[in-house]
Design a protein around this motif. Structure first.
Motif, short mmCIF file in Angstrom:
data_model
loop_
_atom_site.label_atom_id
_atom_site.label_comp_id
_atom_site.label_asym_id
_atom_site.label_seq_id
_atom_site.Cartn_x
_atom_site.Cartn_y
_atom_site.Cartn_z
N ASN A 61 -6.12 64.00 41.09
CA ASN A 61 -5.35 64.70 40.08
C ASN A 61 -6.01 64.41 38.74
N GLY A 62 -6.75 65.37 38.23
CA GLY A 62 -7.52 65.12 37.01
C GLY A 62 -8.63 64.15 37.32
N ARG A 63 -8.63 63.02 36.65
CA ARG A 63 -9.65 61.99 36.91
C ARG A 63 -9.14 60.89 37.81
N MET A 64 -7.86 60.94 38.18
CA MET A 64 -7.25 59.86 38.95
C MET A 64 -7.12 60.21 40.43
N TRP A 65 -7.50 59.26 41.28
CA TRP A 65 -7.32 59.38 42.71
C TRP A 65 -6.00 58.73 43.08
N TYR A 66 -5.32 59.31 44.05
CA TYR A 66 -4.15 58.64 44.60
C TYR A 66 -4.16 58.77 46.11
#
Length: 79
Positions: A61-66
């Motif tokens: 999500n954007g630059r963030m991984w989850y």
């Protein structure tokens, strides 16, 4: 000729399976790269490399991984 109805549209019915998915999604544990690294006792970079190699299922999500805990556990069970 098409039959038209007047008034409120009928409500959508949710199947039992869809309801279970909705309830499960509300209780889903979501890990960040940092949190999973902490759980596994490895570095954040090691987690990111495993994500890139598709060894850990993850979403960006954007630059963030989850990482969804249930998907991670299922991927381990599939090994």
């Amino acid at each position: 000729m098409e039959k038209r109805t007047v008034g409120r549209p009928k409500s959508l019915r949710i199947s039992d399976d869809d309801l279970k998915k909705i309830v499960t999604d509300q209780e889903e544990t979501i890990w960040s790269v940092e949190r999973l690294a902490e759980e596994l006792g490895i570095s954040r970079q090691a987690v990111r490399k495993r994500i890139e190699r598709k060894l850990i299922p993850a979403h960006k999500n954007g630059r963030m991984w989850y990482i969804l805990k249930s998907e991670y556990i299922n991927s381990i069970r599939a090994l």
